[in-house]
Design a protein around this motif. Structure first.
Motif, PDB file in Angstrom:
ATOM      1  N   VAL A 311      21.857 -64.219 -20.109  1.00  0.00           N
ATOM      2  CA  VAL A 311      20.200 -64.029 -20.404  1.00  0.00           C
ATOM      3  C   VAL A 311      19.860 -62.599 -20.392  1.00  0.00           C
ATOM      4  O   VAL A 311      20.234 -61.929 -19.152  1.00  0.00           O
ATOM      5  N   PHE A 312      19.217 -61.936 -21.319  1.00  0.00           N
ATOM      6  CA  PHE A 312      18.602 -60.753 -21.366  1.00  0.00           C
ATOM      7  C   PHE A 312      17.015 -60.758 -21.294  1.00  0.00           C
ATOM      8  O   PHE A 312      16.620 -61.746 -21.896  1.00  0.00           O
ATOM      9  N   ILE A 357      20.888 -65.454 -24.944  1.00  0.00           N
ATOM     10  CA  ILE A 357      19.720 -65.842 -25.008  1.00  0.00           C
ATOM     11  C   ILE A 357      18.700 -64.663 -24.627  1.00  0.00           C
ATOM     12  O   ILE A 357      19.065 -64.059 -23.559  1.00  0.00           O
ATOM     13  N   ASP A 358      17.527 -64.456 -24.976  1.00  0.00           N
ATOM     14  CA  ASP A 358      16.507 -63.699 -24.611  1.00  0.00           C
ATOM     15  C   ASP A 358      15.177 -64.683 -24.101  1.00  0.00           C
ATOM     16  O   ASP A 358      15.000 -65.532 -24.405  1.00  0.00           O
ATOM     17  N   VAL A 359      14.710 -63.845 -22.983  1.00  0.00           N
ATOM     18  CA  VAL A 359      13.453 -64.335 -22.416  1.00  0.00           C
ATOM     19  C   VAL A 359      12.346 -63.476 -22.565  1.00  0.00           C
ATOM     20  O   VAL A 359      12.542 -62.156 -22.537  1.00  0.00           O
ATOM     21  N   ILE A 360      11.089 -63.780 -22.419  1.00  0.00           N
ATOM     22  CA  ILE A 360       9.966 -63.006 -22.093  1.00  0.00           C
ATOM     23  C   ILE A 360      10.092 -61.938 -21.003  1.00  0.00           C
ATOM     24  O   ILE A 360      10.622 -62.335 -19.928  1.00  0.00           O
ATOM     25  N   GLY A 399      14.181 -58.488 -10.704  1.00  0.00           N
ATOM     26  CA  GLY A 399      14.067 -58.803 -11.912  1.00  0.00           C
ATOM     27  C   GLY A 399      15.178 -59.611 -12.426  1.00  0.00           C
ATOM     28  O   GLY A 399      14.653 -60.622 -13.269  1.00  0.00           O
ATOM     29  N   SER A 400      16.304 -59.411 -12.078  1.00  0.00           N
ATOM     30  CA  SER A 400      17.616 -60.427 -12.670  1.00  0.00           C
ATOM     31  C   SER A 400      17.396 -61.676 -12.093  1.00  0.00           C
ATOM     32  O   SER A 400      17.771 -62.580 -12.838  1.00  0.00           O
ATOM     33  N   HIS A 401      16.792 -62.027 -10.984  1.00  0.00           N
ATOM     34  CA  HIS A 401      16.733 -63.254 -10.749  1.00  0.00           C
ATOM     35  C   HIS A 401      15.430 -64.100 -11.264  1.00  0.00           C
ATOM     36  O   HIS A 401      15.629 -65.515 -11.612  1.00  0.00           O
ATOM     37  N   ASN A 402      14.503 -63.351 -11.604  1.00  0.00           N
ATOM     38  CA  ASN A 402      13.444 -63.863 -12.426  1.00  0.00           C
ATOM     39  C   ASN A 402      13.892 -64.093 -14.025  1.00  0.00           C
ATOM     40  O   ASN A 402      13.558 -65.219 -14.645  1.00  0.00           O
ATOM     41  N   ILE A 403      14.800 -63.090 -14.491  1.00  0.00           N
ATOM     42  CA  ILE A 403      15.067 -63.380 -15.851  1.00  0.00           C
ATOM     43  C   ILE A 403      16.089 -64.808 -15.660  1.00  0.00           C
ATOM     44  O   ILE A 403      16.013 -65.443 -16.917  1.00  0.00           O
ATOM     45  N   ALA A 404      17.213 -64.934 -14.785  1.00  0.00           N
ATOM     46  CA  ALA A 404      17.739 -66.178 -14.593  1.00  0.00           C
ATOM     47  C   ALA A 404      17.012 -67.472 -14.539  1.00  0.00           C
ATOM     48  O   ALA A 404      17.348 -68.383 -15.199  1.00  0.00           O
TER      49      ALA A 404
END
Length: 418
Positions: A311-312, A357-360, A399-404
């Motif tokens: 996830v990015f 996959i991309d997230v906001i 930030g990486s935890h929120n992206i996950a």
């Protein structure tokens, strides 16, 4: 079950030719390019009837124009005298190249005529018959492998075509994957390179991943911060990826540009075109090397934990803003390899059947991953954040935890297929 949509990837097989073989390779590339230039004009002249043919029909059609046989003795453009004993499979590869060049030119010229242009004053495209092409080698006819240590290649001596045995000094690993299909390689030879460019058609098997995702926060202080998070929110792995030595090597070269520019211009004036072009080329190569190393490590982590997806943040179109006066923040943002790392990671992960996959991106760094609200950056150390609860935490890791979490929300409804 095998994926029906093949993925094409190319390996570089380094060759170790003798001085005599280097001359033969140079002669082979030279005569192949001569034939490509010759055929490009012929194909363009007859494009009205050739342009409507498919790939299986167009090569025999061009051969009927240039290659005389017992059944077709009187051809319009005989090439047999000029290109004596030219191997048939080399000739067909050259025809395929010429058809591609003309097809591309015609399509681009029609777009230009229709008004589809980058600029209003854009000049019309030109047909480039001088393209730096390299001969395609068909198995059995143009090259033969003897294991993976050496191979025979059909080359031109200046008078005749002969086979020569050359040592293969370096390989990658795609040929070891049983599901990969090796396609026809190209002989790349110039003053800097001598290798085979070997494409592979990859058919990754369907995966049975575990219930976790690999989230990546791309930053400028730390190149990539990786977290592996399960669907129940448990963080099972954290890692900071930051090749500082390569970054310092790149930045040292870039800093030398300004010093040389001031010596060249003085207090005013303009720099000539191509100023420090070698330095910029080396920096681009370092950036590419950094992106490959970082993306490989991300992919290795995803393989290790059998992740559902990588996830990015969706950073497409994001533009940096300058920092305070005298700050080097804008320059550091120009060295941010967000797009290159994501692209290389996706290419590597697709080969094993994985998804990216991309997230906001909004608020991934601003909000605390534990739901306690907005974080406050440390004034002395911008890498650290203070949560509303008083907890101190690394900003990139947060930030990486929120992206996950956002990636998990995308993956849960679609099941466990990778």
């Amino acid at each position: 079950m095998v994926n029906r949509n093949p993925i094409i990837r190319t390996d570089k097989w380094s060759l170790n030719p003798t001085a005599e073989q280097r001359q033969l390779f140079a002669e082979t590339v030279k005569v192949y390019r001569r034939l490509c230039r010759h055929l490009t004009g012929i194909v363009f002249t007859h494009w009205v009837e050739l342009g409507s043919l498919n790939s299986q029909q167009v090569i025999p059609a061009v051969e009927r124009l240039v290659h005389s046989t017992s059944q077709n003795p009187n051809v319009k453009y005989p090439i047999d005298r000029t290109f004596h004993k030219f191997p048939s499979y080399y000739r067909r590869a050259a025809i395929a190249f010429a058809v591609g060049q003309v097809s591309s030119f015609v399509a681009r010229y029609r777009e230009w005529q229709s008004g589809t242009r980058n600029r209003r004053d854009a000049k019309p495209p030109t047909l480039n018959a001088e393209a730096g092409c390299y001969p395609t080698l068909y198995r059995g006819q143009c090259y033969r492998l003897h294991g993976y240590e050496q191979g025979e290649i059909k080359v031109f001596t200046g008078k005749d075509w002969v086979w020569t045995m050359v040592q293969i000094s370096g390989l990658r690993e795609r040929h070891t994957v049983d599901s990969n299909k090796r396609l026809s390689p190209s002989l790349i030879f110039n003053q800097q390179a001598c290798h085979l460019s070997v494409p592979f058609e990859c058919h990754p098997e369907k995966r049975q991943p575990d219930t976790n995702v690999v989230a990546v926060d791309l930053g400028i202080n730390t190149t990539a911060t990786v977290s592996v998070v399960t669907f129940d929110g448990t963080v099972i792995h954290r890692e900071f990826i930051h090749p500082g030595r390569d970054i310092d090597r790149r930045d040292k070269r870039l800093k030398s540009v300004s010093a040389r520019a001031s010596k060249t211009m003085g207090k005013g004036g303009n720099l000539h075109k191509g100023f420090c072009s070698n330095t910029y080329r080396k920096c681009r190569n370092i950036n590419q090397n950094i992106a490959h190393h970082v993306s490989k490590r991300i992919t290795d982590i995803a393989k290790q934990f059998n992740a559902q997806a990588i996830v990015f943040e969706n950073l497409k179109g994001w533009k940096p803003t300058g920092g305070k006066k005298g700050s080097n923040l804008r320059q550091r943002f120009h060295g941010w390899l967000k797009a290159m790392i994501r692209t290389f990671t996706e290419q590597k992960w697709q080969e094993v059947g994985g998804k990216v996959i991309d997230v906001i991106a909004a608020y991934t760094s601003k909000l605390a991953y534990d739901g306690s609200g907005v974080v406050k950056r440390d004034s002395k150390n911008y890498d650290l954040a203070k949560f509303s609860s008083g907890k101190r935490y690394n900003c990139d890791l947060n930030g990486s935890h929120n992206i996950a979490a956002r990636g998990i929300l995308k993956r849960v409804p679609s099941g466990k297929n990778g």
